[in-house]
Write a protein that holds these residues in place. Structure first.
Motif, mmCIF file in Angstrom:
data_model
loop_
_atom_site.group_PDB
_atom_site.id
_atom_site.type_symbol
_atom_site.label_atom_id
_atom_site.label_comp_id
_atom_site.label_asym_id
_atom_site.label_seq_id
_atom_site.Cartn_x
_atom_site.Cartn_y
_atom_site.Cartn_z
ATOM 1 N N PHE A 1 -15.302 -6.154 4.403
ATOM 2 C CA PHE A 1 -14.394 -7.030 4.523
ATOM 3 C C PHE A 1 -13.337 -7.231 3.437
ATOM 4 C CE2 PHE A 1 -13.805 -12.180 5.005
ATOM 5 C CZ PHE A 1 -13.162 -12.092 5.921
ATOM 6 N N LEU A 2 -12.074 -6.838 3.513
ATOM 7 C CA LEU A 2 -11.196 -6.946 2.507
ATOM 8 C C LEU A 2 -10.337 -8.018 2.613
ATOM 9 C CD1 LEU A 2 -12.113 -3.796 2.783
ATOM 10 C CD2 LEU A 2 -9.623 -3.380 2.043
ATOM 11 N N THR A 3 -10.428 -8.991 1.640
ATOM 12 C CA THR A 3 -9.611 -10.313 2.005
ATOM 13 C C THR A 3 -8.300 -10.553 1.068
ATOM 14 O OG1 THR A 3 -11.163 -11.469 0.577
ATOM 15 C CG2 THR A 3 -11.519 -11.551 2.862
ATOM 16 N N LEU A 4 -7.400 -11.150 1.477
ATOM 17 C CA LEU A 4 -6.253 -11.334 0.610
ATOM 18 C C LEU A 4 -6.207 -12.827 0.219
ATOM 19 C CD1 LEU A 4 -3.438 -10.589 -0.284
ATOM 20 C CD2 LEU A 4 -2.569 -11.141 1.817
ATOM 21 N N PRO A 5 -6.361 -13.209 -0.905
ATOM 22 C CA PRO A 5 -6.102 -14.651 -1.455
ATOM 23 C C PRO A 5 -4.971 -15.226 -1.416
ATOM 24 C CG PRO A 5 -6.598 -13.379 -3.034
ATOM 25 C CD PRO A 5 -6.583 -12.405 -2.174
ATOM 26 N N HIS A 6 -4.711 -16.534 -1.280
ATOM 27 C CA HIS A 6 -3.636 -17.162 -1.154
ATOM 28 C C HIS A 6 -3.887 -18.454 -1.992
ATOM 29 C CE1 HIS A 6 -0.981 -14.871 1.338
ATOM 30 N NE2 HIS A 6 -1.762 -14.993 2.336
ATOM 31 N N GLY B 1 -5.933 -15.587 3.313
ATOM 32 C CA GLY B 1 -4.694 -15.512 4.127
ATOM 33 C C GLY B 1 -4.723 -14.535 4.903
ATOM 34 N N GLY B 2 -5.581 -13.531 4.741
ATOM 35 C CA GLY B 2 -5.412 -12.398 5.782
ATOM 36 C C GLY B 2 -6.887 -11.470 5.506
ATOM 37 N N PHE B 3 -7.051 -10.468 6.221
ATOM 38 C CA PHE B 3 -8.189 -9.486 5.984
ATOM 39 C C PHE B 3 -8.064 -8.416 6.892
ATOM 40 C CE2 PHE B 3 -8.701 -11.980 9.734
ATOM 41 C CZ PHE B 3 -9.424 -11.115 10.645
ATOM 42 N N TRP B 4 -8.712 -7.507 6.309
ATOM 43 C CA TRP B 4 -9.071 -6.186 6.951
ATOM 44 C C TRP B 4 -10.572 -5.964 7.062
ATOM 45 C CZ3 TRP B 4 -5.584 -6.698 3.297
ATOM 46 C CH2 TRP B 4 -4.138 -6.302 3.533
ATOM 47 N N VAL B 5 -10.961 -5.546 8.115
ATOM 48 C CA VAL B 5 -12.474 -5.101 8.531
ATOM 49 C C VAL B 5 -12.574 -3.517 8.569
ATOM 50 C CG1 VAL B 5 -14.571 -5.259 9.680
ATOM 51 C CG2 VAL B 5 -13.243 -7.535 9.285
ATOM 52 N N ILE B 6 -13.062 -2.952 7.590
ATOM 53 C CA ILE B 6 -12.843 -1.317 7.513
ATOM 54 C C ILE B 6 -14.333 -1.019 7.662
ATOM 55 C CG2 ILE B 6 -10.845 -1.448 6.536
ATOM 56 C CD1 ILE B 6 -12.583 -0.415 3.760
ATOM 57 N N GLU B 7 -14.543 0.379 7.839
ATOM 58 C CA GLU B 7 -15.804 1.106 7.834
ATOM 59 C C GLU B 7 -15.262 2.204 6.750
ATOM 60 O OE1 GLU B 7 -18.820 1.400 11.466
ATOM 61 O OE2 GLU B 7 -17.032 2.978 11.632
ATOM 62 N N ALA B 8 -16.579 2.313 5.980
ATOM 63 C CA ALA B 8 -16.343 3.365 4.878
ATOM 64 C C ALA B 8 -17.794 3.833 4.505
ATOM 65 C CB ALA B 8 -15.988 2.733 3.277
ATOM 66 N N ALA B 9 -17.779 4.893 4.049
ATOM 67 C CA ALA B 9 -18.848 5.820 3.749
ATOM 68 C C ALA B 9 -19.767 5.066 2.556
ATOM 69 C CB ALA B 9 -18.737 7.158 3.430
ATOM 70 N N ARG C 1 -3.907 -9.491 -5.225
ATOM 71 C CA ARG C 1 -5.497 -9.395 -5.441
ATOM 72 C C ARG C 1 -6.196 -9.137 -4.142
ATOM 73 N NH1 ARG C 1 -7.873 -13.885 -7.238
ATOM 74 N NH2 ARG C 1 -5.703 -15.002 -6.539
ATOM 75 N N ILE C 2 -7.130 -8.487 -3.778
ATOM 76 C CA ILE C 2 -8.075 -8.254 -2.750
ATOM 77 C C ILE C 2 -9.350 -8.070 -3.152
ATOM 78 C CG2 ILE C 2 -8.487 -6.409 -0.955
ATOM 79 C CD1 ILE C 2 -5.821 -7.409 -0.346
ATOM 80 N N GLU C 3 -10.226 -9.012 -2.418
ATOM 81 C CA GLU C 3 -11.586 -9.049 -2.673
ATOM 82 C C GLU C 3 -12.265 -7.859 -1.508
ATOM 83 O OE1 GLU C 3 -15.145 -12.067 -1.809
ATOM 84 O OE2 GLU C 3 -13.506 -13.008 -2.547
ATOM 85 N N VAL C 4 -13.309 -7.408 -1.873
ATOM 86 C CA VAL C 4 -13.937 -6.305 -1.291
ATOM 87 C C VAL C 4 -15.322 -6.542 -1.055
ATOM 88 C CG1 VAL C 4 -14.572 -3.856 -0.787
ATOM 89 C CG2 VAL C 4 -12.395 -4.349 -1.938
ATOM 90 N N ARG C 5 -15.984 -6.751 0.054
ATOM 91 C CA ARG C 5 -17.234 -7.343 0.430
ATOM 92 C C ARG C 5 -17.799 -6.596 1.442
ATOM 93 N NH1 ARG C 5 -18.993 -13.452 0.398
ATOM 94 N NH2 ARG C 5 -16.706 -13.950 1.015
ATOM 95 N N ALA C 6 -18.926 -6.088 1.321
ATOM 96 C CA ALA C 6 -19.952 -5.736 2.170
ATOM 97 C C ALA C 6 -20.429 -6.647 3.584
ATOM 98 C CB ALA C 6 -20.891 -4.443 1.978
ATOM 99 N N LEU C 7 -20.108 -6.081 4.688
ATOM 100 C CA LEU C 7 -20.904 -7.190 5.670
ATOM 101 C C LEU C 7 -22.306 -6.862 5.729
ATOM 102 C CD1 LEU C 7 -17.738 -7.040 6.569
ATOM 103 C CD2 LEU C 7 -18.698 -7.323 8.746
ATOM 104 N N GLN C 8 -23.043 -7.817 5.850
ATOM 105 C CA GLN C 8 -24.536 -7.741 6.110
ATOM 106 C C GLN C 8 -24.733 -7.114 7.229
ATOM 107 O OE1 GLN C 8 -26.510 -11.461 5.875
ATOM 108 N NE2 GLN C 8 -25.737 -11.971 3.905
ATOM 109 N N GLU C 9 -25.694 -5.947 7.042
ATOM 110 C CA GLU C 9 -26.369 -5.198 8.290
ATOM 111 C C GLU C 9 -27.389 -5.777 9.091
ATOM 112 O OE1 GLU C 9 -26.997 -1.150 7.268
ATOM 113 O OE2 GLU C 9 -25.564 -1.238 5.886
#
Length: 126
Positions: free
Chosen positions: A5-10, A86-94, A113-121
């Motif tokens: 989960f990549l998030t964009l703070p405002h 304010g916005g986000f991307w959900v991506i898949e990464a190795a 700035r962008i925050e990067v966090r793994a989603l729980q499996e």
């Protein structure tokens, strides 16, 4: 692969919207929009993008509280904060390094700035 989960703070004091962004210098806004478009295209072409979106400001939120006898719906966000997503991307990464690379590219495109966090499996099935 892990989802991130990549998030964009405002800044909560500003609550930027698509309309308020029109007050930016037109050349600067165009450059940012082009960079974000290029970033989104790269994500799509790599197959990493699952989905993305921009969120309306917290002042438009409704919060549902079901901790009492009956759910109560109130205006406003769940928490008060100096910043909000304010916005986000959900991506898949190795791996985390790959997700951080995408996050770095997003930060450069957004000039933010962008925050990067793994989603729980999900836990493994028994």
């Amino acid at each position: 692969m892990t989802q991130y989960f990549l998030t964009l703070p405002h800044d909560s004091a500003d609550e930027p919207t698509m309309e308020s962004m029109q007050q930016m210098d037109p050349a600067e806004l165009e450059a940012v929009m082009a960079a974000v478009g290029d970033f989104n295209t790269a994500l799509q072409e790599s197959g990493a993008l699952l989905f993305a979106g921009g969120l309306h400001p917290p002042s438009t939120a409704k919060t549902i509280d079901a901790t009492g006898d009956a759910p109560v719906i109130v205006d406003g966000p769940f928490v008060e904060a100096s910043e909000y997503v304010g916005g986000f991307w959900v991506i898949e990464a190795a791996d985390l390094d790959t997700a951080l690379d995408w996050g770095t590219r997003a930060a450069k495109a957004m000039q933010s700035r962008i925050e990067v966090r793994a989603l729980q499996e999900a836990p493994p099935e028994a």
